[in-house]
Design a protein around this motif. Structure first.
Motif, PDB file in Angstrom:
ATOM      1  N   ASP A  57       0.788  -1.363   0.016  1.00 44.37           N
ATOM      2  CA  ASP A  57       0.227   0.145   0.145  1.00 44.37           C
ATOM      3  C   ASP A  57       0.658   1.445  -0.367  1.00 44.37           C
ATOM      4  O   ASP A  57       0.009   2.194  -0.494  1.00 44.37           O
ATOM      5  CB  ASP A  57      -0.944  -0.705   1.161  1.00 44.37           C
ATOM      6  N   ALA A  58       2.332   1.293   0.253  1.00 43.22           N
ATOM      7  CA  ALA A  58       3.161   2.261   0.200  1.00 43.22           C
ATOM      8  C   ALA A  58       3.628   2.411  -0.941  1.00 43.22           C
ATOM      9  O   ALA A  58       4.243   3.890  -1.220  1.00 43.22           O
ATOM     10  CB  ALA A  58       4.265   2.026   1.867  1.00 43.22           C
ATOM     11  N   ARG A  91      17.854 -16.403  -4.027  1.00 45.79           N
ATOM     12  CA  ARG A  91      18.053 -15.048  -3.556  1.00 45.79           C
ATOM     13  C   ARG A  91      17.846 -13.819  -4.147  1.00 45.79           C
ATOM     14  O   ARG A  91      18.095 -13.424  -5.348  1.00 45.79           O
ATOM     15  CB  ARG A  91      19.432 -14.978  -2.643  1.00 45.79           C
ATOM     16  N   LEU A  92      16.865 -12.464  -3.798  1.00 45.12           N
ATOM     17  CA  LEU A  92      16.544 -11.300  -3.842  1.00 45.12           C
ATOM     18  C   LEU A  92      18.017 -10.957  -3.291  1.00 45.12           C
ATOM     19  O   LEU A  92      17.640 -10.689  -2.579  1.00 45.12           O
ATOM     20  CB  LEU A  92      15.747 -11.168  -4.859  1.00 45.12           C
ATOM     21  N   HIS A  93      19.154 -10.166  -4.447  1.00 44.70           N
ATOM     22  CA  HIS A  93      19.907  -9.031  -3.596  1.00 44.70           C
ATOM     23  C   HIS A  93      20.088  -7.975  -4.549  1.00 44.70           C
ATOM     24  O   HIS A  93      20.090  -8.196  -5.628  1.00 44.70           O
ATOM     25  CB  HIS A  93      20.925 -10.101  -3.473  1.00 44.70           C
ATOM     26  N   PRO A  94      20.948  -7.076  -4.601  1.00 40.78           N
ATOM     27  CA  PRO A  94      21.810  -5.802  -4.529  1.00 40.78           C
ATOM     28  C   PRO A  94      22.512  -6.845  -5.678  1.00 40.78           C
ATOM     29  O   PRO A  94      23.182  -7.394  -5.570  1.00 40.78           O
ATOM     30  CB  PRO A  94      22.319  -5.101  -3.092  1.00 40.78           C
ATOM     31  N   GLY A  95      22.209  -5.767  -6.780  1.00 36.73           N
ATOM     32  CA  GLY A  95      23.013  -6.256  -8.118  1.00 36.73           C
ATOM     33  C   GLY A  95      22.600  -7.457  -9.028  1.00 36.73           C
ATOM     34  O   GLY A  95      22.505  -8.060 -10.171  1.00 36.73           O
ATOM     35  N   GLY A  96      21.291  -8.172  -8.154  1.00 37.79           N
ATOM     36  CA  GLY A  96      20.572  -9.474  -9.113  1.00 37.79           C
ATOM     37  C   GLY A  96      19.194  -9.376  -9.563  1.00 37.79           C
ATOM     38  O   GLY A  96      18.256  -8.211  -9.010  1.00 37.79           O
ATOM     39  N   LEU A  97      18.672  -9.960  -8.578  1.00 32.76           N
ATOM     40  CA  LEU A  97      17.251  -9.927  -8.791  1.00 32.76           C
ATOM     41  C   LEU A  97      16.389  -8.850  -7.827  1.00 32.76           C
ATOM     42  O   LEU A  97      17.395  -8.954  -6.719  1.00 32.76           O
ATOM     43  CB  LEU A  97      16.176 -10.946  -8.340  1.00 32.76           C
ATOM     44  N   HIS A  98      15.600  -8.291  -7.589  1.00 35.99           N
ATOM     45  CA  HIS A  98      15.065  -7.522  -6.736  1.00 35.99           C
ATOM     46  C   HIS A  98      12.968  -7.192  -6.767  1.00 35.99           C
ATOM     47  O   HIS A  98      12.666  -7.314  -8.399  1.00 35.99           O
ATOM     48  CB  HIS A  98      15.493  -6.301  -6.929  1.00 35.99           C
ATOM     49  N   LEU A  99      12.753  -6.848  -6.184  1.00 36.24           N
ATOM     50  CA  LEU A  99      11.593  -5.474  -6.265  1.00 36.24           C
ATOM     51  C   LEU A  99      11.490  -4.848  -6.565  1.00 36.24           C
ATOM     52  O   LEU A  99      12.229  -3.915  -5.505  1.00 36.24           O
ATOM     53  CB  LEU A  99      10.726  -5.298  -4.698  1.00 36.24           C
ATOM     54  N   MET A 100      11.140  -4.321  -7.542  1.00 34.55           N
ATOM     55  CA  MET A 100      11.489  -2.606  -7.792  1.00 34.55           C
ATOM     56  C   MET A 100      10.617  -1.575  -7.179  1.00 34.55           C
ATOM     57  O   MET A 100       9.362  -2.312  -7.384  1.00 34.55           O
ATOM     58  CB  MET A 100      11.753  -2.533  -8.743  1.00 34.55           C
ATOM     59  N   MET A 101      10.729  -0.477  -6.226  1.00 32.65           N
ATOM     60  CA  MET A 101       9.548   0.018  -5.631  1.00 32.65           C
ATOM     61  C   MET A 101       9.639   1.695  -6.439  1.00 32.65           C
ATOM     62  O   MET A 101      10.599   2.544  -5.739  1.00 32.65           O
ATOM     63  CB  MET A 101       9.594   0.108  -4.225  1.00 32.65           C
ATOM     64  N   ILE A 102       8.774   1.466  -7.093  1.00 31.83           N
ATOM     65  CA  ILE A 102       8.566   2.983  -8.077  1.00 31.83           C
ATOM     66  C   ILE A 102       7.582   4.419  -7.251  1.00 31.83           C
ATOM     67  O   ILE A 102       5.902   3.194  -7.300  1.00 31.83           O
ATOM     68  CB  ILE A 102       8.608   2.511  -9.411  1.00 31.83           C
ATOM     69  N   GLY A 103       7.654   5.088  -6.641  1.00 28.52           N
ATOM     70  CA  GLY A 103       6.458   5.968  -6.435  1.00 28.52           C
ATOM     71  C   GLY A 103       6.322   5.437  -4.644  1.00 28.52           C
ATOM     72  O   GLY A 103       5.538   4.427  -4.718  1.00 28.52           O
ATOM     73  N   PHE A 104       6.010   6.219  -4.307  1.00 28.44           N
ATOM     74  CA  PHE A 104       5.663   6.016  -2.900  1.00 28.44           C
ATOM     75  C   PHE A 104       4.034   6.382  -2.559  1.00 28.44           C
ATOM     76  O   PHE A 104       4.112   7.405  -2.813  1.00 28.44           O
ATOM     77  CB  PHE A 104       7.354   6.593  -1.452  1.00 28.44           C
ATOM     78  N   THR A 105       3.319   6.222  -2.071  1.00 29.62           N
ATOM     79  CA  THR A 105       2.149   6.915  -1.248  1.00 29.62           C
ATOM     80  C   THR A 105       2.005   7.839   0.034  1.00 29.62           C
ATOM     81  O   THR A 105       1.553   8.204   0.535  1.00 29.62           O
ATOM     82  CB  THR A 105       0.613   6.076  -1.249  1.00 29.62           C
ATOM     83  N   ARG A 106       3.457   7.750   0.273  1.00 32.58           N
ATOM     84  CA  ARG A 106       3.474   7.722   1.877  1.00 32.58           C
ATOM     85  C   ARG A 106       5.041   8.037   1.994  1.00 32.58           C
ATOM     86  O   ARG A 106       5.628   7.203   1.660  1.00 32.58           O
ATOM     87  CB  ARG A 106       2.916   7.406   3.251  1.00 32.58           C
ATOM     88  N   PRO A 107       5.596   9.106   2.622  1.00 31.72           N
ATOM     89  CA  PRO A 107       7.327   8.712   3.261  1.00 31.72           C
ATOM     90  C   PRO A 107       7.691   7.736   3.036  1.00 31.72           C
ATOM     91  O   PRO A 107       8.001   6.838   4.825  1.00 31.72           O
ATOM     92  CB  PRO A 107       7.334  10.084   3.813  1.00 31.72           C
ATOM     93  N   ILE A 108       8.950   7.243   2.747  1.00 32.31           N
ATOM     94  CA  ILE A 108       9.590   5.431   3.261  1.00 32.31           C
ATOM     95  C   ILE A 108      10.946   6.196   4.046  1.00 32.31           C
ATOM     96  O   ILE A 108      11.588   6.928   3.583  1.00 32.31           O
ATOM     97  CB  ILE A 108       9.419   4.372   2.560  1.00 32.31           C
ATOM     98  N   VAL A 115       4.451  -4.215   4.289  1.00 36.88           N
ATOM     99  CA  VAL A 115       3.712  -5.683   4.727  1.00 36.88           C
ATOM    100  C   VAL A 115       3.909  -5.168   2.710  1.00 36.88           C
ATOM    101  O   VAL A 115       3.260  -4.483   2.145  1.00 36.88           O
ATOM    102  CB  VAL A 115       2.929  -4.853   5.188  1.00 36.88           C
ATOM    103  N   VAL A 116       4.708  -6.463   2.341  1.00 40.22           N
ATOM    104  CA  VAL A 116       4.902  -6.173   1.229  1.00 40.22           C
ATOM    105  C   VAL A 116       4.155  -7.730   0.723  1.00 40.22           C
ATOM    106  O   VAL A 116       3.785  -8.895   1.245  1.00 40.22           O
ATOM    107  CB  VAL A 116       5.736  -6.564   0.512  1.00 40.22           C
ATOM    108  N   ARG A 117       2.579  -7.826  -0.364  1.00 40.23           N
ATOM    109  CA  ARG A 117       1.883  -9.115  -0.356  1.00 40.23           C
ATOM    110  C   ARG A 117       2.983  -9.450  -1.464  1.00 40.23           C
ATOM    111  O   ARG A 117       2.772  -8.866  -3.213  1.00 40.23           O
ATOM    112  CB  ARG A 117       1.035  -9.112  -0.770  1.00 40.23           C
ATOM    113  N   LEU A 118       3.296 -10.951  -1.884  1.00 46.05           N
ATOM    114  CA  LEU A 118       4.232 -11.532  -2.952  1.00 46.05           C
ATOM    115  C   LEU A 118       2.758 -12.534  -3.931  1.00 46.05           C
ATOM    116  O   LEU A 118       1.804 -13.327  -2.635  1.00 46.05           O
ATOM    117  CB  LEU A 118       4.932 -12.718  -2.574  1.00 46.05           C
ATOM    118  N   ARG A 119       2.241 -12.546  -4.951  1.00 43.44           N
ATOM    119  CA  ARG A 119       1.813 -13.563  -4.768  1.00 43.44           C
ATOM    120  C   ARG A 119       2.308 -14.410  -6.313  1.00 43.44           C
ATOM    121  O   ARG A 119       3.373 -14.097  -6.570  1.00 43.44           O
ATOM    122  CB  ARG A 119       1.031 -12.523  -6.717  1.00 43.44           C
ATOM    123  N   PHE A 120       1.997 -15.522  -5.992  1.00 44.41           N
ATOM    124  CA  PHE A 120       2.548 -16.724  -6.874  1.00 44.41           C
ATOM    125  C   PHE A 120       2.138 -17.433  -7.875  1.00 44.41           C
ATOM    126  O   PHE A 120       0.750 -17.122  -7.941  1.00 44.41           O
ATOM    127  CB  PHE A 120       2.708 -17.933  -5.720  1.00 44.41           C
TER     128      PHE A 120
END
Ligand code: CU
Length: 137
Positions: A57-58, A91-108, A115-120
């Motif tokens: 949600d953020a 493993r998702l890690h810096p320099g490899g696979l990652h969750l890209m988070m673009i734009g925030f709905t509130r300051p982070i 709380v991130v919801r993963l879908r499989f």
């Protein structure tokens, strides 16, 4: 009758419970930069699966990305899914696979917990707590 109930219970058990998450964290955004990335390790003790998406949600846009070298430069590209082979750690890690988070709905900021919801691939989901912290040196 009782056997039927037991079978119904077993068949209804979500397969997401076969996927466990560890080392989840989000890199604290640098300055006012409206993007950052999240990392985690997924262990799949069930049948072959895949991570097919994530939401929070953020975060306005949460994408699955990989980094790869192209012409001597590291660049990020979006991927549709991240394969989670049976019995393996991914493993998702810096320099490899990652969750890209673009734009925030509130300051982070550092110290927050997203709380991130993963879908499989099978349609199941898992909610993961991801603390925001600075990248280690
Ligand atoms: Cu990215």
């Amino acid at each position: 009758m009782i056997l039927g109930l037991v079978l119904a219970f077993l068949m209804a058990a979500p397969s997401a419970s076969k996927i466990t998450v560890s080392d989840a964290w989000v890199m604290a955004p640098i300055g006012k930069q409206p993007m950052t990335a999240g990392f985690l390790t997924l262990h799949n003790s069930g049948a072959d699966s895949a991570l097919t998406g994530a939401s929070c949600d953020a975060i306005k846009d949460l994408e699955l990305h990989k980094m790869e070298e192209s012409g001597g430069k590291m660049r990020m590209t979006m991927v549709e899914r991240i394969a989670l082979p049976s019995g393996e750690d991914v493993r998702l890690h810096p320099g490899g696979l990652h969750l890209m988070m673009i734009g925030f709905t509130r300051p982070i900021k550092e110290g927050d917990v997203l709380v991130v919801r993963l879908r499989f691939a099978d349609g199941s989901t898992a909610d993961v707590k991801m603390p925001v912290r600075k990248r280690e040196a």
